[in-house]
Design an enzyme around this catalytic site. Structure first.
Site, mmCIF file in Angstrom:
data_model
loop_
_atom_site.group_PDB
_atom_site.id
_atom_site.type_symbol
_atom_site.label_atom_id
_atom_site.label_comp_id
_atom_site.label_asym_id
_atom_site.label_seq_id
_atom_site.Cartn_x
_atom_site.Cartn_y
_atom_site.Cartn_z
ATOM 1 N N HIS A 121 31.707 31.110 27.741
ATOM 2 C CA HIS A 121 31.690 29.682 28.125
ATOM 3 C C HIS A 121 32.064 29.499 29.599
ATOM 4 O O HIS A 121 32.549 28.448 29.990
ATOM 5 C CB HIS A 121 32.640 28.843 27.265
ATOM 6 C CG HIS A 121 32.507 29.106 25.788
ATOM 7 N ND1 HIS A 121 31.671 28.363 24.982
ATOM 8 C CD2 HIS A 121 33.068 30.046 24.994
ATOM 9 C CE1 HIS A 121 31.750 28.826 23.737
ATOM 10 N NE2 HIS A 121 32.583 29.852 23.722
ATOM 11 N N SER B 42 24.018 28.144 57.638
ATOM 12 C CA SER B 42 23.595 26.754 57.578
ATOM 13 C C SER B 42 23.379 26.266 58.997
ATOM 14 O O SER B 42 24.072 26.693 59.926
ATOM 15 C CB SER B 42 24.672 25.924 56.887
ATOM 16 O OG SER B 42 24.605 24.588 57.325
ATOM 17 N N LYS C 139 29.263 28.567 56.714
ATOM 18 C CA LYS C 139 28.507 28.964 55.528
ATOM 19 C C LYS C 139 27.927 30.365 55.571
ATOM 20 O O LYS C 139 27.468 30.839 56.589
ATOM 21 C CB LYS C 139 27.345 27.987 55.328
ATOM 22 C CG LYS C 139 27.787 26.593 54.993
ATOM 23 C CD LYS C 139 28.185 26.472 53.563
ATOM 24 C CE LYS C 139 27.076 25.794 52.812
ATOM 25 N NZ LYS C 139 27.369 25.700 51.416
ATOM 26 N N GLU D 287 19.495 33.035 45.054
ATOM 27 C CA GLU D 287 18.988 31.750 44.548
ATOM 28 C C GLU D 287 17.469 31.801 44.343
ATOM 29 O O GLU D 287 16.938 31.252 43.377
ATOM 30 C CB GLU D 287 19.334 30.627 45.512
ATOM 31 C CG GLU D 287 20.814 30.309 45.539
ATOM 32 C CD GLU D 287 21.163 29.391 46.693
ATOM 33 O OE1 GLU D 287 21.427 28.214 46.446
ATOM 34 O OE2 GLU D 287 21.154 29.850 47.853
#
Ligand code: ARG
Length: 480
Positions: free
Chosen positions: A170, A292, A298, A305
């Site tokens: 979970h 970024s 970043k 992704e």
């Protein structure tokens, strides 16, 4: 490569279409453009020629063509292939697909005898043969790619064999596990994918369609087994009607690809989560991360992704072909031409994934301190305390409730179970023994999971050794 299938008007000696005897009017150019598949199926050209070479040889062997005719056709096919290799093969508007392109060019090179190549054959069995030949080649590469991914995962597991991290259910901290056990969990999924693809090579992709002709077979005395042998297939398909309308092999490739995409995306997702500052379990190498344009701090996991995102195409491609096939009457229908784009796209997507994933994985740096700290926060060793009581004869349900109360009390103080003294444990239950202090240690917790398939170092080392034998000592599969 190909100039364009839409721009050049044909200067071929063969007039118009293969079916023009039945037609009194040329095709509307809009209809030609709409029905053309050349832009997509051009990538089958090499396989189309290989299929034609085998077919010609068989026709000669069966005395359907004379040896002289066979030689001329084979020579012509060789030239078409060379022109293609050299990027000099140009398409005409009348070439509605790769099969017609090859045949038209062959006719230009060797004249009317080119027309004999299509004896006892239809584009309906030809196109399935081409696609299977292509897939046999590509699936073998996919198998290699999957083995490359597993090799990197195995090496990472070996390098972090005894490091400990929280395992989750979970997405809540559950029980401590070895980092190597987590890596091997992903490896197992990819090894199932590998088996699935390997089985395709021995299953539906090992049956030759050619010889089914348009749908009913042929009256010419062909030898399908010989063609199969020449092309490296073990068997021939059983029913001509089924053969020209069947794309199950495409569905099998696409579903195996979709399942593999699920695995890629689940691994990618964990890399995304675990590389966040909140987890900070691992750091992506700068070469495999992006920054970024606005936020200087970043380091984004874009590759992971995109691995996750592109797996969506793999699902989509499977659904596309399922939908094309659903409700189609037997046998061949032009709808079937729509099989190629999803198949090609899934093959490309998987190959790209196997190209980028291994180097990205190899460059990961794991943060041992952070992973162990995280184990100290979510009480992943609580089950060990309950099991300790069980060993003293306390029923598991009662032990569970006792340790639940310990966790609540300790959590309020911001401590971990490993901070409690024996006296404190005994306040919750008199059956706690001195060994509880050791039992809730992470290494003890992990070591105790010695059941087959469990995370104990001894078990994991044995599994690593098995995978090492399989992945580094076996012969690689050769593409046909
Ligand atoms: N381009 C067609 C396809 O990919 C080849 C078969 C065409 N056959 C036909 N009878 N129109 O399916």
């Amino acid at each position: 490569m190909i100039a364009s299938n839409r721009t050049k008007t044909g200067k071929s000696k063969i007039p118009g279409k293969a079916w023009e005897g039945r037609f009194t009017k040329p095709a509307d150019p809009r209809a030609e453009d709409y029905t053309s598949s050349l832009a997509v199926d051009f990538r089958l050209l090499e396989y189309d020629i290989r299929g034609s070479i085998a077919h010609t040889r068989m026709l000669v062997q069966c005395r359907i063509l004379t040896p002289g005719e066979g030689r001329r056709i084979l020579k012509g096919l060789d030239q078409v292939f060379k022109e293609w290799k050299a990027g000099r093969l140009e398409a005409c508007r009348q070439d509605e697909d790769v099969h017609m392109l090859v045949e038209r060019r062959l006719h230009e090179i060797i004249g009317a005898v080119a027309g004999k190549l299509h004896t006892a054959r239809s584009r309906n069995d030809q196109v399935v043969t081409d696609l299977k030949l292509y897939l046999r080649h590509e699936v073998a590469k996919i198998v290699q790619g999957l083995s490359g991914v597993q090799q990197v995962l195995l090496k990472l597991a070996e390098r972090h064999i005894q490091w400990i991290m929280p395992g989750y259910t979970h997405l809540q901290s559950a029980q401590p596990v070895l980092v190597s056990h987590w890596l091997l969990a992903h490896l197992e999924a990819f090894s199932r994918d590998e088996k699935r693809f390997q089985q395709l090579l021995k299953g539906s992709l090992d049956e030759l369609p050619l010889g089914a002709a348009a749908l009913a077979g042929t009256g010419h005395p062909i030898d399908r087994k010989m063609t199969a042998k020449l092309l490296g297939f073990s068997r021939v398909t059983a029913n001509s009607m089924d053969t020209v309308g069947d794309r199950d092999f495409g569905l099998e490739v696409l579903s195996s690809a979709a399942i593999c995409g699920v695995h890629l995306s689940r691994l990618a997702e964990e890399l995304v989560i675990f590389s966040s500052v909140e987890y900070n379990f691992l750091t992506l190498d700068q070469g495999f991360a992006t920054g970024s344009s606005i936020m200087p701090q970043k380091r984004n996991p874009d590759i992971a992704e995109l691995l996750r995102g592109r797996s969506g195409r793999l699902n989509g491609n499977l659904v596309t072909l399922l939908t094309v096939l659903k409700g189609l009457p037997l046998t061949y229908n032009r709808d079937l031409q729509e099989d190629k784009e999803p198949v090609f796209d899934s093959v490309d997507t998987l190959k790209q994934s196997f190209f980028i994933l291994p180097p990205m994985l190899a460059s990961l740096r794991f943060n041992q301190t952070r992973m162990e700290q995280a184990c100290g926060r979510g009480f992943p060793n609580a089950t060990e305390a309950a099991d300790h009581l069980v060993r003293q004869g306390v029923p598991f349900r009662e032990a569970h409730a006792v340790v639940g109360r310990v966790v609540t009390a300790v959590a309020q103080k911001g401590l971990g179970l490993e901070n409690l003294s024996l006296a404190e444990w005994r306040k919750f239950h008199p059956a706690f023994q001195p060994g509880i202090i050791q039992d809730v240690k992470l290494s003890r917790a992990v070591g105790a999971k010695s059941s087959q398939g469990g995370t104990s170092p001894a078990r994991v080392r044995a599994v690593v050794a098995q995978h090492r034998r399989r992945l580094f000592k076996r012969k690689t599969i050769k593409s046909k």
